[in-house]
Design a protein around this motif. Sequence first.
Motif, short mmCIF file in Angstrom:
data_model
loop_
_atom_site.label_atom_id
_atom_site.label_comp_id
_atom_site.label_asym_id
_atom_site.label_seq_id
_atom_site.Cartn_x
_atom_site.Cartn_y
_atom_site.Cartn_z
N ILE A 26 36.95 51.89 29.48
CA ILE A 26 37.14 50.93 30.57
C ILE A 26 36.00 51.03 31.57
N VAL A 27 35.64 52.26 31.93
CA VAL A 27 34.53 52.48 32.86
C VAL A 27 33.25 51.84 32.33
N ASN A 28 32.97 52.06 31.07
CA ASN A 28 31.76 51.49 30.48
C ASN A 28 31.80 49.97 30.42
N ALA A 29 32.99 49.43 30.13
CA ALA A 29 33.13 47.98 30.06
C ALA A 29 32.92 47.34 31.44
N ILE A 30 33.45 47.98 32.50
CA ILE A 30 33.29 47.47 33.86
C ILE A 30 31.83 47.54 34.28
N ARG A 31 31.17 48.63 33.97
CA ARG A 31 29.76 48.77 34.34
C ARG A 31 28.90 47.76 33.60
N ASP A 32 29.24 47.49 32.35
CA ASP A 32 28.52 46.49 31.58
C ASP A 32 28.72 45.11 32.18
N ALA A 33 29.97 44.82 32.60
CA ALA A 33 30.27 43.51 33.21
C ALA A 33 29.53 43.34 34.52
N ALA A 34 29.40 44.43 35.29
CA ALA A 34 28.69 44.37 36.57
C ALA A 34 27.22 44.02 36.38
N GLU A 35 26.67 44.37 35.24
CA GLU A 35 25.28 44.05 34.94
C GLU A 35 25.14 42.66 34.32
N THR A 36 26.19 42.22 33.63
CA THR A 36 26.11 40.98 32.84
C THR A 36 26.42 39.73 33.65
N TYR A 37 27.42 39.83 34.54
CA TYR A 37 27.89 38.65 35.27
C TYR A 37 27.25 38.55 36.65
N SER A 38 27.22 37.34 37.17
CA SER A 38 26.56 37.09 38.46
C SER A 38 27.39 37.53 39.65
N TRP A 39 28.72 37.42 39.51
CA TRP A 39 29.61 37.69 40.64
C TRP A 39 30.76 38.59 40.23
N ALA A 40 31.24 39.35 41.20
CA ALA A 40 32.47 40.12 41.02
C ALA A 40 33.43 39.75 42.15
N TYR A 41 34.69 39.57 41.81
CA TYR A 41 35.73 39.26 42.79
C TYR A 41 36.83 40.30 42.68
N VAL A 42 37.39 40.69 43.82
CA VAL A 42 38.63 41.45 43.85
C VAL A 42 39.73 40.47 44.21
N PHE A 43 40.83 40.54 43.48
CA PHE A 43 41.97 39.67 43.78
C PHE A 43 43.25 40.50 43.80
N SER A 44 44.20 40.04 44.56
CA SER A 44 45.53 40.65 44.55
C SER A 44 46.49 39.70 43.87
N PHE A 45 47.65 40.21 43.51
CA PHE A 45 48.65 39.37 42.84
C PHE A 45 50.05 39.71 43.32
N GLU A 46 50.92 38.73 43.25
CA GLU A 46 52.33 38.94 43.56
C GLU A 46 53.18 38.35 42.46
N ASN A 47 54.28 39.04 42.15
CA ASN A 47 55.18 38.62 41.08
C ASN A 47 54.44 38.45 39.76
N MET A 48 53.68 39.47 39.38
CA MET A 48 52.89 39.41 38.17
C MET A 48 53.75 39.07 36.95
N ARG A 49 53.26 38.14 36.15
CA ARG A 49 53.86 37.79 34.87
C ARG A 49 52.76 37.92 33.81
N ASN A 50 52.88 38.91 32.96
CA ASN A 50 51.80 39.24 32.03
C ASN A 50 51.41 38.08 31.13
N LEU A 51 52.40 37.36 30.62
CA LEU A 51 52.10 36.25 29.71
C LEU A 51 51.35 35.14 30.45
N LYS A 52 51.78 34.83 31.67
CA LYS A 52 51.12 33.78 32.46
C LYS A 52 49.70 34.20 32.82
N PHE A 53 49.53 35.48 33.16
CA PHE A 53 48.19 35.94 33.50
C PHE A 53 47.27 35.90 32.28
N LYS A 54 47.82 36.23 31.12
CA LYS A 54 47.03 36.16 29.90
C LYS A 54 46.54 34.73 29.65
N GLU A 55 47.41 33.75 29.91
CA GLU A 55 47.02 32.35 29.75
C GLU A 55 45.92 31.97 30.73
#
Length: 229
Positions: A26-55
Amino acid sequence: MPKSKRDRPVTLSKTRKKGRGHKEAIVNAIRDAAETYSWAYVFSFENMRNLKFKEFRERLKSSSRFFLGSNKVMQVALGRSAADEIRPNIYKVSKLLHGNTGLCFTNMPKEDVERLFNEYEEYDFARTGSTATEKVELKEGPLEQFTHEMEPFLRKQGMPVRLSKGVVELLSDFVVCEEGKPLSPESARILRLLGTQMATFRLHLICRWSPEEFELYIERPEDSDVESA
């Protein structure tokens, strides 16, 4: 003579719990994404629904990558301070990974990201312990929305019911839940039967980062020195 099943070798990797190797991936994947993508966002969530988030995640798959899980692992991946950050000022992102939060790395324009997150809402049935958003009360009399086979189940949920000529009848007014109070298991089950959805799965942007820019979408958190720059 055939070997007993007990004598057959078992691959431990199939039964071993996720450990150090998984975290490192996971650490390696995040570091790779930080180099690959232009932007990073932090987001919060309420009433998480895994299936909906996957969609939601699948909709943005071509331009974005999401990470949810241990905040500590994500913080380690990015760096917890200016001294060990992996990219300029990304430690500010790390400091905002607390509670129900996740990371989104993306190449989408800012306006598109803000629109998608701000407009996103999915309604679902509330779970046990959730706070009721309204008072739901059933009045004395026939409950024609329920079939006669459901009468024993309704009684088990605490409802004063009986069968009258094959129709479920409520013997007195019954309050399913009160606004602002946590739902009991019985209340949650009854609301589901009634088709009443009280949970709204939402995503909220906290900050966005690039090597040249950092922006907070919320007021500076308490006990934090993170500011927009």
